[in-house]
Scaffold this active site. Structure first.
Site, short mmCIF file in Angstrom:
data_model
loop_
_atom_site.label_atom_id
_atom_site.label_comp_id
_atom_site.label_asym_id
_atom_site.label_seq_id
_atom_site.Cartn_x
_atom_site.Cartn_y
_atom_site.Cartn_z
N VAL A 1 0.81 -1.22 0.00
CA VAL A 1 0.00 0.00 0.00
C VAL A 1 0.85 1.27 0.00
O VAL A 1 2.03 1.24 0.32
CB VAL A 1 -0.96 0.01 1.21
CG1 VAL A 1 -1.89 -1.17 1.17
CG2 VAL A 1 -0.17 0.02 2.53
N GLU A 2 0.21 2.37 -0.35
CA GLU A 2 0.84 3.71 -0.40
C GLU A 2 2.09 3.72 -1.26
O GLU A 2 3.11 4.29 -0.89
CB GLU A 2 1.15 4.19 1.03
CG GLU A 2 -0.07 4.32 1.91
CD GLU A 2 -1.16 5.14 1.26
OE1 GLU A 2 -0.83 6.16 0.63
OE2 GLU A 2 -2.34 4.76 1.35
N GLY A 3 2.00 3.10 -2.41
CA GLY A 3 3.14 3.00 -3.32
C GLY A 3 3.84 1.69 -3.07
O GLY A 3 4.49 1.50 -2.03
#
Length: 821
Positions: free
Chosen positions: A500-502
């Site tokens: 997640v988040e990149g």
């Protein structure tokens, strides 16, 4: 020999000037003095004259600014302008977003350590500490992770009510809006502690505080939006989520297929100008329970209702749950973890312009808003989650390794287990230091774009390594799920933080060095800005200053790299005490190495560098490990240099140095332009690679710290939930450690009698009873061993179930109904 003296004098003077980074004028003076000394030392007069003439031919045009600008800088500016890579608007926004902190010093080749060590020690306020010791401790005691993940697939209602009532969702919201107004450090500490008991709980609390609409509204919202939403978000009347990720674009906001069309429509009975939104999002944490949804989309104005521009760019909006046409889909089920996550969709959903975050003033600025706010989120939520899990795993696995015995010996005494324990200790130490340093940067008002990417990638990767090693040590204890298992869900959840988040692959390959090479470099961004300035006079003047500053910087790093390599960085000014001064010198060397290789890569590869992802990733690894090592040294200084903590610092530091040299050597062996790679190798590794992985002896000392109570072990476990209780088997094991150790001498005495055949009973209880009757053990010693037996049994036992208990509830209900019929 007299023929060489003048040239050697010039060479040494030039190297000294480059090493210490003195000005061109000072370099000329030092060189003239060196020539004079060379003559006095027996140098040939006519050779000295020749050397002086050659030196003057080089120095004169450099020192005479008008000549330098017209004859050197102007032609180079034309070449540079042609070579300059074209940056898209999104790339430019990403580069300009955020601020540069100490990571900029690490890119300088000559770090100013005072700027790091002068930063105040991170400390919580009395109110923040009371919150950790009060509501956070209480909710941890309420948490039964097995019930959450297996039975309910959700937090129980009483926990939802508790976290709303106690404003867990409002930690970052200022008190004037009804929030707690906590520091980023407190935010970090809360998430860290919650993560040590339940990743579902920490995710539920973390998202509204760092990855949800609250932060966007706080920074960019209109006064009306702040006054309406922030109080409601703070006390839990509103549960937020933010919808960015889509099926085809992932989290790449620049490629969003979701769009909005400016038009007129009806809102609350009135005709207003607004937006019709069409979107399809997935993987949205808290979406199934959210009451207000943040949305990223591209805005178009074909009828020119807002101006002459058609494509208005990426924009952000707030959608109330009851908005007509908004569809919140069914839940996703991420790797058996129970946090609320699901899709949201909509087709021609109408919103007024007042629902755009920031109103009309922030139309088209969504990408910048996201980049700045996501960097803060990455700096806290995910690193803190990894830190909480790693610190818990470290202290509890250490306790388990001492308590659990095989062949009459604690398993932690076996070298294979000890090796894994040492890795756990080093990684947990590094993660805790790194996550705290990035949170502290946020408190200082920074928007740490590069450090947040470093922290997100390396904390989650090291966290994954920690839980993997912990699972290996626990064996079946970690594999069998149930209320007594405190590792299994963390092991299952590890890939979620990685993704997640990149995704971590993208973060390492593109973001860390991609942003750092330009944002943190002392000259590159200034050169780019100077070369594109509209005023030609200013352009030439500023480009001349930055260009020759950059050239001097590059020469200095080449010299410093070579000198540090020849001397193994044993000399030179450095802060720290007698123990750590050598560590700072090593980092000075690696900083110069990074700056040299990065400069050469950008010069020779230009715009092609961003497509050389392996090279970018390896140089990003160097920058990351420099930052991690700096964070550990800062932690050591903040803790008043505890001598007992040195094995952990040394293990983690040597591991970082080993990774730095491995990354540098791999980058140079595979450098796209081979001759340049060979030359760089000579400057960076004149004697070859020297850094080694932590030794077995050091690993033994680090592992031993986890298996015995001490202040060092307590500091490593500080801030995670270790209170013994029915729902906290990890806390019970940790609490048992001291009692088990106290009983070990008695146990050895008892086993000696057993092995000597002095006891006829075959079962443990019978042997204890017989030993007491024969006077081999006192009543107190027997009681101590009986208590130890109970503690050991609790530590090593696992769960079992009736088959019906493992059947999915829906299927169980259907089968029960069928049987009843």
């Amino acid at each position: 020999m007299s023929v060489l003296i003048p040239f050697l004098a010039l060479l040494l003077a030039g190297m000294a000037a480059a090493y210490f980074r003195i000005s061109l004028k000072s370099w000329a003076i030092v060189s003239a003095v060196a020539l004079a000394i060379g003559v006095a030392a027996g140098g040939s007069g006519w050779v000295t004259a020749v050397a002086a003439v050659l030196f003057a031919l080089v120095a004169a045009p450099l020192l005479h600014v008008p000549t330098r600008r017209s004859k050197l800088t102007a032609p180079l500016l034309k070449i540079y302008t042609k070579m300059l890579p074209q940056l898209s608007d999104t790339e430019r926004t990403a580069l300009e977003a955020g601020t540069v902190g100490f990571e900029g010093e690490l890119f300088s080749g000559m770090p100013n350590w005072k700027s790091l060590l002068s930063q105040p020690k991170p400390e919580l306020s009395a109110e923040e500490r009371a919150f950790l010791d009060g509501p956070v401790e209480e909710v941890c005691k309420m948490t039964n992770d097995w019930d959450i993940t297996h039975v309910r697939a959700d937090l129980p209602p009483e926990i939802w009510d508790f976290i709303k009532k106690n404003k867990f969702f409002g930690m970052i919201i200022p008190k004037q809006y009804g929030g707690l107004g906590f520091s980023a450090l407190a935010h970090h500490k809360v998430i860290e502690k919650l993560a040590s008991v339940s990743s579902t709980l920490s995710s539920t609390v973390g998202v509204p505080n760092s990855l949800g609409p609250a932060e966007l509204i706080l920074h960019y919202g209109t006064d009306e939006q702040k006054n309406h939403y922030l109080p409601r978000l703070a006390d839990g009347r509103e549960v937020p989520c933010f919808a960015l990720t889509g099926p085809s674009a992932g989290s790449d906001a620049t490629s969003l297929p979701d769009f909005g069309i400016v038009c007129e429509g009806e809102w609350n009975g009135a005709k207003v100008v607004g937006v019709k939104l069409t979107f399809d999002k997935r993987y949205i944490t808290l979406a199934p329970v959210a009451t207000v949804i943040g949305l990223a989309f591209r805005l178009y104005d074909p009828d020119k209702l807002l101006g002459e521009q058609d494509d208005r760019g990426i924009t952000l909006a707030l959608l109330p749950r009851g908005t007509e046409g908004l569809e919140v889909g069914r839940r996703h089920f991420p790797l058996n973890c129970a946090f609320q996550n699901g899709p949201v969709r909509g087709e021609e959903v109408f919103l007024p312009l007042s629902q755009l975050i920031g109103g009309e003033d922030y139309i088209g600025q969504g990408w910048r808003m996201l980049v700045e706010c996501l960097s803060v989120g990455r700096a806290i939520t995910l690193p803190s989650t990894a830190s909480g899990g790693s610190r818990l795993a470290a202290v509890v696995t250490g306790a388990y390794s001492r308590i659990r015995k095989q062949f009459g010996l604690s398993i932690g005494r076996f070298e294979g287990v000890e090796e894994a324990l040492a890795r756990i200790a080093g990684n947990a130490y590094a993660v805790s230091a790194l996550s705290e340093m990035t949170a502290s940067a946020v408190d200082r008002g920074e928007k740490p774009a590069v450090p947040s990417a470093i922290a997100k990638y390396h904390c989650t990767e090291m966290g994954r390594e920690v839980v993997r090693d912990a699972m290996d040590i626990h064996g079946g204890k970690g594999v069998i799920l149930g209320p007594k298992n405190y590792l299994g869900r963390g092991y299952q959840a590890a890939p979620i933080s990685i993704t997640v988040e990149g995704a971590n692959i993208m973060t390492r390959s593109l973001m860390i060095f991609g942003q750092g090479a330009i944002r943190c470099h002392p000259w590159v961004l200034k050169e780019m800005q100077a070369a594109t300035h509209e005023d030609p006079d200013y352009r030439l003047k500023e480009f001349d200053r930055t260009l020759f500053g950059h050239i001097g910087f590059a020469v200095s790093n080449a010299v410093r790299s070579f000198v540090f390599g020849l001397t193994a960085a044993r000399f030179g000014a450095a802060p720290g005490d007698a123990y750590t001064r050598r560590y700072y010198r090593k980092l000075n060397r690696y900083s110069a190495n990074l700056a040299l290789v990065a400069d050469t890569s950008m010069l020779l590869l230009g715009g092609k560098l961003k497509f050389k992802e392996r090279l970018s990733a390896r140089l990003g690894d160097v920058l990351s490990q420099l930052y991690i090592a700096s964070a550990m040294l800062k932690r050591y200084e903040d803790m008043d240099r505890p001598a007992a903590e040195r094995p952990l610092l040394a293990y983690a530091f040597h591991d970082a140095c080993y990774k730095i040299e491995l990354a540098l050597s791999t980058a140079l062996r595979n450098f796209p332009i081979r001759p340049a790679g060979w030359l760089l190798w000579v400057l960076v590794f004149p004697w070859g690679r020297r850094a080694q992985a932590p030794s077995d002896r050091l690993g033994h000392r680090a592992a031993s710290l986890l298996m015995s109570p001490s202040d060092t072990r307590d500091r490593l476990g500080q801030g995670v939930f270790l209170t013994p209780g029915e729902n906290n088997p990890a806390g019970r094991i940790n609490a048992a450690l001291a009692k088990v150790i106290a009983a070990e001498p008695v146990e050895r005495k008892f086993l000696k009698h057993v092995k000597a055949g002095e006891l006829s009973a075959l079962d443990y209880d019978g042997q204890l009873h017989e030993a007491q009757l024969k006077g081999m053990l006192s009543a107190e010693e027997v009681a101590m061993l009986r208590e130890m037996q109970v503690l050991v049994h609790d530590a090593i036992s696992v769960d079992d179930f009736d088959p019906s208990e493992l059947v999915a509830a829906s299927l169980h209900k259907k089968e029960s109904g069928r049987k009843a019929a």
